[in-house]
Design an enzyme around this catalytic site. Structure first.
Site, PDB file in Angstrom:
ATOM      1  N   GLY A   1       0.773  -1.228   0.000  1.00 42.46           N
ATOM      2  CA  GLY A   1       0.000   0.000   0.000  1.00 42.46           C
ATOM      3  C   GLY A   1       0.812   1.290   0.000  1.00 42.46           C
ATOM      4  N   ASP A   2       2.096   1.219   0.350  1.00 41.76           N
ATOM      5  CA  ASP A   2       2.938   2.431   0.348  1.00 41.76           C
ATOM      6  C   ASP A   2       4.354   2.001  -0.028  1.00 41.76           C
ATOM      7  OD1 ASP A   2       3.816   5.021   0.655  1.00 41.76           O
ATOM      8  OD2 ASP A   2       3.644   5.062   2.840  1.00 41.76           O
TER       9      ASP A   2
END
Ligand code: ADP
Length: 307
Positions: free
Chosen positions: A214-215
């Protein structure tokens, strides 16, 4: 603890208070099943939002992140949950969390310290293949069972059966609205986003929801001394897997071997290169909202490709 003298006689570099250090020592002792003394806390740089330290203890090094409870009370709660979800997938190494909590207005996350080394020759290949395996973890809907954060920004994870709905309602539009409220985006780009929302269903190929870091930028993985890629600082959700891959291209740090290995393990749908900028609208919106400045131009340039 600042100003105190540890057992080895050197002055502590501890910009933390003594009660917190004692508290962490108790938690560490409980987890390890024996009395453990924290001897020193060395600040680490490279993170973007929290204070980070390597704790020297008589049971070896540990890693500590701190923040202030009044501003971001649940930041480390959701980081611990995200790390746990990735760890339970059993594909990529994730640091063990020792303790997470709050003392006198300071939130903390205490975890295993990962000793780092230079990436060896096969590192990027192993990492790319493992990420593809992580992405095979799926569930019925896009989203997650709880909301979390990306950096310091809240991230909505309401379940949606359709990726385009999720992308608009939980990723793009909340940050477009936030940027508009803070006058960080021009009205023309807001309109471009609104036009883009209608086209998203045709732009993305159908994919099952994939478990994402996600990041995933270069500062959010480590190379361990045993040659393993280690994931840190995630913003986990089940999403379109091209989101993780696009983000690896935003700030560099992942090489051709990484992408080749990913494609060998789980090929992407044709045309994925043309969707990299589309996916990266989200992390660029995150940066625009956190840091402003030149990210408005970068966002405008990406947006004009699609709308
Ligand atoms: P932030 O939440 O502020 O972005 P990070 O989680 O990225 O902080 O951590 C800051 C830095 O500390 C990282 O860039 C990395 O170099 C180092 N680091 C993070 N986690 C660990 C760990 N478990 N062991 C050793 N070093 C770590």
């Amino acid at each position: 603890m600042a100003g105190g003298m540890p057992q080895h006689g050197l002055p502590l570099y501890l910009p933390m208070n003594k009660p917190l250090v004692e508290h962490l020592g108790i938690l560490l002792s409980a987890r390890l099943g024996r009395g453990t003394t924290i001897r020193d806390a060395i600040p680490l740089y490279g993170g973007s939002v929290n204070d980070a330290f390597r704790l020297a203890t008589d049971a070896g090094p540990f890693f500590l992140k701190t923040n202030t409870a009044d501003r971001f009370p649940s930041l480390f709660v959701s980081e611990e949950r995200g790390l746990g979800i990735l760890r339970r997938a059993g594909v990529l190494r994730v640091p063990e969390v020792i303790a997470q909590g709050e003392l006198d207005g300071t939130t903390f996350l205490l975890m295993e310290h990962i000793a780092q080394a230079e990436e060896d020759r096969g590192f990027q290949h192993r990492f790319g293949r493992s990420l593809a395996q992580l992405h095979r973890h799926t569930r019925g809907t896009f989203g997650l069972d709880h909301d979390n954060f990306i950096g310091l920004l809240p991230q909505k994870n309401t379940a949606h059966a359709d990726w385009a709905d999720f992308m608009v309602l939980c990723r793009l539009d909340p940050l477009v609205q936030l940027a508009r409220d803070n006058q960080r985006i021009n009205p023309g780009d807001v309109l471009r986003f609104e036009r883009l929302y209608r086209r998203l269903p045709e732009l993305f190929p159908a994919e099952p929801p994939a478990l994402l870091h996600g990041d995933l930028w270069k500062n959010n993985y480590l190379a361990s001394t045993t040659g393993e890629p280690v994931l840190i600082d995630p913003a986990v959700y089940y999403g379109h897997r091209e989101m993780d891959l696009a983000m690896t291209r935003l700030f560099g740090g992942f090489d051709r071997e990484f992408h080749t290995a990913y494609q060998e393990e789980a090929p992407l749908a044709p045309g994925w290169e043309d969707r990299v900028d589309l996916c990266n609208l989200y992390p660029v919106l995150v940066h625009l909202n956190l840091f402003g400045g030149s990210y408005a131009n970068r966002l405008g340039a990406l947006l004009r490709r699609y709308a």
